[in-house]
Scaffold this active site. Structure first.
Site, mmCIF file in Angstrom:
data_model
loop_
_atom_site.group_PDB
_atom_site.id
_atom_site.type_symbol
_atom_site.label_atom_id
_atom_site.label_comp_id
_atom_site.label_asym_id
_atom_site.label_seq_id
_atom_site.Cartn_x
_atom_site.Cartn_y
_atom_site.Cartn_z
ATOM 1 N N GLN A 1 0.297 11.887 -4.738
ATOM 2 C CA GLN A 1 0.158 12.068 -3.296
ATOM 3 C C GLN A 1 1.444 11.770 -2.550
ATOM 4 O OE1 GLN A 1 -3.642 11.075 -1.280
ATOM 5 N NE2 GLN A 1 -4.178 10.054 -3.192
ATOM 6 N N ARG B 1 -9.215 16.045 0.106
ATOM 7 C CA ARG B 1 -9.805 15.559 1.364
ATOM 8 C C ARG B 1 -11.290 15.883 1.441
ATOM 9 N NH1 ARG B 1 -7.257 11.848 1.600
ATOM 10 N NH2 ARG B 1 -6.435 12.618 -0.356
ATOM 11 N N ASP C 1 0.850 -1.194 0.000
ATOM 12 C CA ASP C 1 0.000 0.000 0.000
ATOM 13 C C ASP C 1 0.886 1.244 0.000
ATOM 14 O OD1 ASP C 1 -2.279 1.493 0.173
ATOM 15 O OD2 ASP C 1 -2.546 1.227 2.335
ATOM 16 N N GLU C 2 0.365 2.356 -0.508
ATOM 17 C CA GLU C 2 1.116 3.630 -0.492
ATOM 18 C C GLU C 2 2.526 3.455 -1.047
ATOM 19 O OE1 GLU C 2 -0.486 6.269 0.316
ATOM 20 O OE2 GLU C 2 -1.797 5.953 2.060
#
Length: 821
Positions: free
Chosen positions: A276, A659, A243-244
């Site tokens: 991101q 967000r 992940d990420e």
DNA sequence: TCAATAGTTATTTTT
DNA sequence: TAACTATTGA
């Protein structure tokens, strides 16, 4: 002064009804509702895959559904999956969602953070890794103080070799996979830093402790240097998910390649979003994504661009902004939710006025029915929270600031943990120094210096060197040693809870804080520590990192391929007398350093959320305010000089924008109090980079420096100034660590009975009358209830609840367990 | 051993 | 401005 009339009513969450799917996925329930891209990602075969997952595109769902799908298709067993995340929160979420989808044996799965999995690995292979069995983990502040000691011992100038910076250097080196010998120092400064690195490493080894970076590096090195072990794990893990991925550093990528090298044919599933990437300053390499695509020869990059979070105007703003960055992998978010409301932009005369405007706007939203916790106020740097807090506090609006000290980082908690660590390992000098004179017992700096000299000369720990110090200081030291010894004796055979209660009293910490005029809160935290321990022990499988060993999961082929039996055998070393595998105390201490505890909003308390943009990553809110959009602040002046820095700031802004679900506000101020001086700011360039069509200016655009704002600013600050002393008092009550916000226990997760029972019954038959759920008798711990049975032959182990002796993991080859009725 | 005082420094921080 | 550190004096 309301800056503008409320022009339209806030519409309650419309709900993003999923559009009628143009694509009808196969019948399987798991896959229902996935869009075509998600579906494609989830059902990829055993091949390397790169998933570009945009903000709000259902990334976690894809990740968990893929694991569930692989297992439901019989393509892999729980033991063959590894899923890595960066945060404990993400790991926990994955486990929770997964167990809701499938009857899985969560304990057997390698789902966790990079560091958590390394810990698990090193607990299993401590001997091969050259670590003591009960090695402990230094957190960030322990690391700095350990380095500080090294610098002092080397009699170096702390001004020139600043501990924190040296810590940076060392961590940086480790994250590049470099040991002291691998670094060629070009100048005096770095030559000495390398020496410090070497001395620090020796010290850690002597004391039996590792820092965060060391967890990663040791694991990497052990796999790199031990072909049999590497072979075993590569054989074992058929599917790996990361992940990420954009946040991985050099070492983490190299680490991954040890478990699953390119070309080995495992299903490596890397999920990330280059847009991101906001942690380059900490060593994250976005470049790992393109490297991965190339090195693993990824056939198809799946882009998840369908956004399920935000309205069109918000996404337009985000897309337009991020399009200014170069070297992107390329991605554009889209939604079917319609344009929604415009992004509102507001200009204020001062930071104080900005805070006031924010407060009123947020209150208006709340009056229109929006929960406070659905409103987030974001800022670039922590210092900006002050004015905001002040305004909210004065208005009596509940709010919560993210990012303060975390539970296990509080001084009193660290003190208690230090005593506990000394019981486990008296050679832990960091812990020794933390509490040797706390509470004060007449051991001063001079005495400590003498002790440190003695220890250095003999190459022993401080604890072992106490007898070498004579005089008054020496006798006080001896008293401290006696105290620790007696604590160790007093806590023999107690439950974790009782151990902690005992040391809080015997150490004198309780006494100290009872007498301290503002020690009440600290006492509460110590009580909370007891609760946290209780919650930890109650959790099913608390010692899983110590006992979930590779032995019983060895694929038959692995042994054939040469994993020495000795490697496997080295894995478990139960206590010779009791058969206990890992003491609950040791497990709890590990837990405490690996998971610093929550500092998140308390559930049930409706409060406005204040946080930096960095800490907002991964979260979402109905309404978001991005504040301080001024040149020098956001983008920050320290990042504006080079293109890379500026692009990272822009990604940060992109994260902030994405967000928001329904409402987004952008705000900036003409003046701001910074470092005690009033600064005159120009609005952020990022505002110019947004599409005009998506914006709505609440204040006239290009308003010049207007009439007498300075005066207003002045009086505003004077009003505010009198209240500064109480800032913070209005914060929402801190979250309870143990009881209220303890992680949902695995026990509570709906692990379907059928599977659990089946597993229990399967092994139950093998162990001479022992049955899960039935009583057992242990010569030392007495009667207990058998909770879990697993493994077979020499590796068989049992989890038993001994009531007042607590939950324990025992090796059946050593522990004498007899069934009772 | 401690408390007061002076001096200094000021992004972001998943583990 | 304010928070943190290091030094000094009692």
């Amino acid at each position: 002064m309301s800056p503008h009339p409320q022009d339209d009513l806030f519409a309650p969450a419309p709900g993003f009804a999923a559009p009628a799917p143009a694509y009808v996925p196969p019948s399987s329930g798991l896959l229902k509702g996935l869009n075509p891209e998600q579906h494609a990602a989830v059902t990829l075969g055993q091949e390397p895959a790169l998933i570009l997952a945009g903000a709000g595109s259902g990334k976690t769902r894809v990740l968990t559904t893929r694991i569930a799908w692989l297992m439901s298709q019989g393509l892999v067993t729980p033991g063959g999956v590894m899923a890595v995340t960066f945060t404990n929160k993400a790991a926990k979420e994955m486990v929770t969602r997964l167990s809701a989808m499938l009857p899985v044996n969560v304990r057997g799965m390698w789902i966790g953070t990079f560091h958590g999995l390394c810990n698990r690995f090193l607990r299993a292979h401590w001997k091969l890794a050259g670590l003591p069995q009960g090695f402990q983990i230094l957190d960030a502040s322990d690391t700095v103080s350990a380095i500080k000691r090294v610098i002092k011992a080397m009699k170096l100038d702390e001004e020139r070799y600043v501990p924190k910076q040296v810590g940076w250097f060392i961590a940086g080196a480790k994250e590049d996979g470099l040991r002291p010998k691998d670094i060629e120092a070009r100048d005096e400064q770095s030559r000495v830093q390398v020496q410090i690195y070497q001395a620090y490493e020796d010290q850690c080894q002597r004391e039996g402790v590792v820092d965060f970076a060391e967890l990663m590096l040791r694991t990497y090195e052990l796999l790199r240097d031990n072909a049999a072990l590497r072979e075993h794990y590569q054989h074992r893990f058929q599917y790996l998910l990361v992940d990420e991925f954009q946040d991985t550093n050099k070492l983490q990528y190299a680490w991954l390649k040890m478990f699953a090298p390119p070309g080995r044919g495992q299903g490596v599933f890397a999920v990330g979003d280059d847009d991101q990437s906001i942690y380059a300053f900490r060593g994250a390499r976005v470049g790992n994504m393109s490297d991965f695509e190339r090195e693993y020869r990824v056939k198809r990059v799946v882009k998840l661009e369908q956004n399920y979070r935000s309205f069109g105007n918000i996404l337009d703003a985000a897309n337009e902004l991020i399009s200014r960055n170069s070297h992107r992998l390329g991605k554009n978010l889209r939604t079917e939710a319609g344009p929604g409301e415009p992004v509102r932009v507001n200009e204020s005369a001062s930071d104080f006025a900005e805070a006031q405007w924010l407060l009123e706007e947020a209150q208006a939203l709340h009056r229109q029915g929006l929960a406070r916790q659905e409103i987030a106020i974001l800022y670039r740097s922590n210092a900006q929270s002050r004015v905001l807090e002040s305004a909210l506090f004065n208005a009596g609006v509940p709010y919560r600031v993210y990012g303060g000290l975390r539970f296990f980082e509080r001084a009193e908690v660290k003190h208690a943990l230090a005593y506990l660590r000394l019981i486990e390992n008296a050679n832990d000098d960091t812990s020794f120094l933390r509490v040797v004179n706390f509470p004060a017992r007449g051991i001063g700096a001079r005495t400590i210096e003498l002790l440190q000299d003695a220890a250095r000369i003999s190459g022993r720990s401080l604890y072992q060197s106490v007898s070498a110090v004579a005089g008054k200081g020496g006798s006080n030291l001896a008293g401290f040693v006696n105290l620790v010894e007696s604590m160790r004796n007093l806590t023999q055979g107690l439950t974790l809870r009782e151990i902690i209660e005992q040391i809080i009293e015997t150490s004198g910490l309780a006494e100290f804080y009872r007498n301290d005029k503002d020690g009440a809160e600290r006492l509460e935290n110590l009580a909370e520590l007891v609760n946290a321990a209780e919650a930890f022990v109650t959790q099913e499988g608390f010692g899983k990192d110590a006992v979930a060993l590779p032995v019983d999961e060895l694929a038959p082929g692995a042994i054939a391929e040469g994993l020495p039996r000795a490697v496997a055998a080295a894995a478990v070393t139960p206590d010779a007398e009791t058969g206990e595998i890992m003491s609950p105390l040791a497990a709890f201490l590990t837990h405490a350093s690996l998971e610093a505890g929550d500092n998140q909003a308390q559930a049930g308390q409706d409060a406005i959320q204040l946080m930096t943009v960095h800490s907002a990553k991964g979260l979402e809110f109905d309404a978001v305010f991005i504040t301080g959009l001024e040149e020098g602040l956001f983008p920050h002046e320290n990042s504006m000089s080079d293109a890379d820095g500026l692009e990272e700031e822009r990604r940060l802004m992109y994260v902030a924008i994405t967000r928001a679900r329904q409402r987004l506000y952008l705000s900036f101020s003409q003046t701001r109090m910074l470092h005690g001086q009033t600064r005159y700011n120009v609005k952020s360039r990022f505002l110019e980079e947004l599409p005009e069509s998506a914006l709505k200016w609440l204040t006239p655009r290009n308003q010049g420096f207007g009439s007498g704002f300075a005066k207003e600013y002045q009086s505003a600050w004077e009003r505010g100034a009198g209240l500064k002393s109480v800032v913070g008092a209005g914060r929402v009550e801190k979250p309870a660590y143990g009881a209220a916000s303890a992680t949902p226990s695995f026990a509570a997760a709906p692990v379907p009975k059928s599977m659990k029972q089946a597993a229990a019954e399967k092994v139950g038959a093998e162990h001479g009358g022992l049955r899960v759920g039935k009583g057992v008798f242990h010569t030392k711990f007495g009667e207990g209830v058998l909770m879990t049975l697993e493994g077979s032959g020499a590796d068989a182990r049992a989890q038993v609840n001994f009531g007042r002796h607590g939950m324990k993991w025992l090796a059946l080859s050593v522990a004498k367990l007899t069934p009772i009725d």
